[in-house]
Write a protein that holds these residues in place. Sequence first.
Motif, short mmCIF file in Angstrom:
data_model
loop_
_atom_site.label_atom_id
_atom_site.label_comp_id
_atom_site.label_asym_id
_atom_site.label_seq_id
_atom_site.Cartn_x
_atom_site.Cartn_y
_atom_site.Cartn_z
N GLN B 201 -4.91 -7.11 -0.51
CA GLN B 201 -6.15 -6.85 -1.34
C GLN B 201 -7.02 -6.00 -0.72
N LEU B 202 -7.15 -6.28 0.69
CA LEU B 202 -8.02 -5.23 1.46
C LEU B 202 -7.41 -3.88 1.48
N LEU B 203 -6.11 -3.83 1.55
CA LEU B 203 -5.39 -2.41 1.65
C LEU B 203 -5.57 -1.83 0.35
N MET B 204 -5.69 -2.52 -0.90
CA MET B 204 -6.17 -1.97 -2.02
C MET B 204 -7.41 -1.66 -2.17
N VAL B 205 -8.47 -2.29 -1.45
CA VAL B 205 -9.76 -1.60 -1.27
C VAL B 205 -9.98 -0.45 -0.50
N ALA B 206 -8.77 -0.59 0.27
CA ALA B 206 -8.72 0.60 1.10
C ALA B 206 -8.23 2.01 0.50
N GLY B 207 -7.61 1.62 -0.58
CA GLY B 207 -7.33 2.85 -1.45
C GLY B 207 -5.79 3.02 -0.95
N PHE B 208 -5.11 2.22 -0.82
CA PHE B 208 -3.60 2.49 -0.32
C PHE B 208 -2.65 2.50 -1.69
N ASP B 209 -3.39 2.05 -2.83
CA ASP B 209 -2.70 2.22 -4.00
C ASP B 209 -1.40 1.61 -4.44
N ARG B 210 -0.50 1.59 -3.47
CA ARG B 210 0.79 0.85 -3.91
C ARG B 210 1.23 0.57 -2.42
N TYR B 211 1.11 -0.95 -2.24
CA TYR B 211 1.71 -1.43 -0.89
C TYR B 211 2.70 -2.49 -0.95
N PHE B 212 3.56 -2.55 -0.09
CA PHE B 212 4.76 -3.53 -0.01
C PHE B 212 4.91 -4.04 1.27
N GLN B 213 5.39 -5.17 1.79
CA GLN B 213 5.84 -5.53 2.93
C GLN B 213 6.93 -6.71 2.60
N ILE B 214 8.06 -6.80 3.54
CA ILE B 214 8.87 -7.85 3.60
C ILE B 214 8.45 -8.50 4.66
N ALA B 215 7.67 -9.57 4.47
CA ALA B 215 6.78 -10.30 5.32
C ALA B 215 7.39 -11.62 5.56
N LYS B 216 7.15 -12.20 7.03
CA LYS B 216 7.53 -13.50 7.30
C LYS B 216 6.21 -14.36 6.99
N CYS B 217 6.20 -15.49 5.87
CA CYS B 217 5.16 -16.36 5.69
C CYS B 217 5.45 -17.86 6.21
N PHE B 218 4.29 -18.39 6.55
CA PHE B 218 4.48 -19.91 7.04
C PHE B 218 3.85 -20.67 6.43
N ARG B 219 4.11 -21.98 5.95
CA ARG B 219 3.58 -23.36 5.66
C ARG B 219 3.91 -24.25 6.39
#
Lengths: 585, 585
Positions: B201-219
Amino acid sequence: MYRTNTCGELRISDVGKKVTLAGWVQRTRKMGGMTFVDLRDRYGITQLVFNEATDKELCDQANKLGREYCIQAKGLVQERQSKNAKMETGDIEIIVDELNILSPSLTPPFTIEDHTDGGDELRMKYRYLDLRRSVVRRNLELRHRMTILIRNFLDNQKFIEVETPVLIGSTPEGARDFVVPSRMNPGQFYALPQSPQTLKQLLMVAGFDRYFQIAKCFRDEDLRADRQPEFTQVDCEMSFVDQDDVINLFEEMCRMLFKEIRGVDLPKPLQQMTWHEAMRRFGSDKPDLRFGMEFVELMDEFKGKGEFSVFNEANYIGGICAPGCADYSRKQLNELTDFVKRPQVGAQGLVYIKYNADGTIKSSVDKFYSQEVLQAVLKKMNAKPGDLALILSGSNANKTRVQLCSLRLLMGDRLGLRDKNVFKCLWIIDFPLFEWSDEEQRLMATHHPFTMPNPDDIPLLDAHPEQVRAKAYDFVCNGIEVGGGSLRIHDTKLQEKMFEVLGFTPERAEAQFGFLMNAFKYGAPPHAGLAFGLDRFVSILAGLDSIRDCIAFPKNNNGRDVMLDAPSALEPKQLEELKIKIDKE
Amino acid sequence: MYRTNTCGELRISDVGKKVTLAGWVQRTRKMGGMTFVDLRDRYGITQLVFNEATDKELCDQANKLGREYCIQAKGLVQERQSKNAKMETGDIEIIVDELNILSPSLTPPFTIEDHTDGGDELRMKYRYLDLRRSVVRRNLELRHRMTILIRNFLDNQKFIEVETPVLIGSTPEGARDFVVPSRMNPGQFYALPQSPQTLKQLLMVAGFDRYFQIAKCFRDEDLRADRQPEFTQVDCEMSFVDQDDVINLFEEMCRMLFKEIRGVDLPKPLQQMTWHEAMRRFGSDKPDLRFGMEFVELMDEFKGKGEFSVFNEANYIGGICAPGCADYSRKQLNELTDFVKRPQVGAQGLVYIKYNADGTIKSSVDKFYSQEVLQAVLKKMNAKPGDLALILSGSNANKTRVQLCSLRLLMGDRLGLRDKNVFKCLWIIDFPLFEWSDEEQRLMATHHPFTMPNPDDIPLLDAHPEQVRAKAYDFVCNGIEVGGGSLRIHDTKLQEKMFEVLGFTPERAEAQFGFLMNAFKYGAPPHAGLAFGLDRFVSILAGLDSIRDCIAFPKNNNGRDVMLDAPSALEPKQLEELKIKIDKE
């Protein structure tokens, strides 16, 4: 629909179209009853026009827009009277007939311009605003493009990207691990990988043949400039290959990247230099070949030729010839002496010989050496009138060379010889397998304990381990180690021998790396690999001074993310669940 | 050079070539003075031939090769007498004239075959051998191929992949965090991301417009079947879009994947179903649409029509009609009753009505209801002779529906209606914004606190928050939630309101999400996104039962990697440096 077009795509051929744009207010200016707004998004800037005469209310609204307001504007594309050839959209402007404020903005704490007035700490705290600056965003766009190019190259070469786990076991050998307490296994911890080294070797045992991964790696080390606690590697491994196979393939990958990103054709093949040669000529295992100023060894020229005890007692005397620097002032020469005496460099002193333009010679060791001796030195150094010879000496040859390397790089900077748009790449090969650690008072693996010794040197392992060369190679560009790798040991016996030389007890080797040595008992293939530091690679191709500038949310030198304010204290309940306590002593 | 060819590439056109192959011994067999060795690598299997008559010594060597030896063989490609049409290399074989053992192998603890004799725990301990099995390797190859397809699709759509940090701050809202003690900031901890939600969401505030990432997540959650402590998301976010823009774009991505990987054309557009409809018809927010057996509500049919107090007191009565199951035995019906009474399902009991093939009716509530009532029920359920009606009731309609959903899926399995080669995808929309947590005794965000309420429902936020619909959407395939996302709040005031409804004090909201709410004050664009669970997506397209089979090195149900033996105890020095203690109480 929020927009029909981006702010970077309208051209003269679009004149007459009704469009909707959305973006941020870069700046607003009033001029003769008109208001002009530069509307910015990731793709460019488009000029919006409001005419007081035709719609006063709308124009008043536009006049109230602040910098960085997020707005939507609808209107007609028209040809611009005063075209701006510097902007891709400079031929057109939008006559706005509807304006919507999507989100107002406070005044940003620094200007959102290529040259901002924001300091480092402020820019990091408001990184989401800093990232709006196109100079910063372009670095991340380049990073994205590089990863796409790398992945497609490796995919075409039949490499499979395999995700290896981030929660693994701790291996106290090497750098310090970041650890993660396990709630389900109280008192036990995961570690974050310093690299996927052992896992990629297991994938070779598993017959994956060609593996890669663009992988996050973690090292809990004291941070110096340009080190981040988490960094990204392009990590690769291949089976049934020898050193040249690996070098050729990845040289091709680098060649592709330099060509695609910078339009530069790297020589084919790239130069290969042994570690010993690199140390002798440049005092570094990552020499910057963008400029000369090679080391000239001066033992024969100086030793016993005068009364200078420092040189007479030295085991190494060497110098560099700085072209056109004979007119350096006393102050400038003192600065150089202070530089080499800094603890980070560590030299005892600096000797200079000025070869003045008029052919005379002036040196800091005039009183110890005859003019003939100094002339012979200048001749050996190939100095020309107007040049300045800078000379260091010491008891340990390689340590002195490393000091001289710092001086060489400084002189390279001063003479403007380290142009960011020039790229000099080479491979460093034949590294020593071991290096002595003063801190640990034992031999350590130069790369890691899985590196294959040069087969010719295996007989030396017991008696002269320090002479054993490794089947290891580094990819160096402009004085920076961008990548490195090695052939790996795939034989359990040889691996056990390595651990023995490194001072591991069999029990400790088993406890830490038993899973790998066990795997080698089931038909391990010969294999080799390497890893590129993506952050460094991007910053070189982007011409950056720091890797931070190509990382979206970097940490500062204390390992803190000042925007997120992380790390931070946990709630007591979290610590209880993890069965750990803070030890305040 | 270790090989000229792989074990998968030689064809009849290669006959007469001198080749070198390397790989693993799949099996060896002797036949009439000849020895045949199947040599395997990632790319295939090639038959090696040794002839006792022409080279007895070499043949003897071949006879001594054990399974999984890693060898190199040189020889001539010749046409095979008895061709094997099932193998791509089945037309040829190699007459070997040189054999080198690269690495011998102990006898593997299980067979390296598609159907192995190794149990789960053993296969995980020796995962590097398990991964040699082509059925396992193919899943990882598919995973690689999917990520290449996804990245290229999103790159073409102007998405930028941005790496967000893995060491971030802990946010106690949501699932439990894995935490990392900071040595440089004693007493403080990083957390591993449960998802890059706030950062994107911060990257959207930063104007990146379209972001993606194949990202490791942890729970750090208690592990159920098919949950891993670390998992991978295809994480995406877009600016200046509405719900339909996101749905259309990612539906296109899914359509591409199903087509490329499985040759399946998904309908265009995909079905969209509201959460309420999905609950009413299938008792699930991720309905499996590969088969019918939809819920039929039977309140009007039963209530007050007989003496069965369970139904008369129920707030919900609903059933499914299992086709052709009227001949279920008492034992089978008891099994179904036991199934619904399991704590995981939680129903009180099960009512059945058999609509026998001869037209007669037999029910477990015969004594309470007239045949007419039961007949009316069967009619409402569209039952045909031979069918079995299965009916649940309860005081809470949605809880009962969820129980009935378990029964429906069980019957679908029993009747073979859940074919892994059939794919039924849909979007679930209009989720409730909040859900009640029995555990926490308060409203929780169904997705996360940043989800945009449906604008029509904002007036309900204070008085009837439970009725507020979210601008959220899930991508569901075959009863599995593969992806999900939402429009995000981009207005500070509305975000503060959300935290208020969720019971956050302003101080707590500020402490945890201040950086995001602060960012929203600088012209935040409207934005939305979604994330796909890559592990699940791969396992669906690969037709797997468990996500573990598409993960190279998965953890077991205790969160342990049995191969690496992680997590494990740390050395005392490590704990000291981190200033933490194990709390043994």
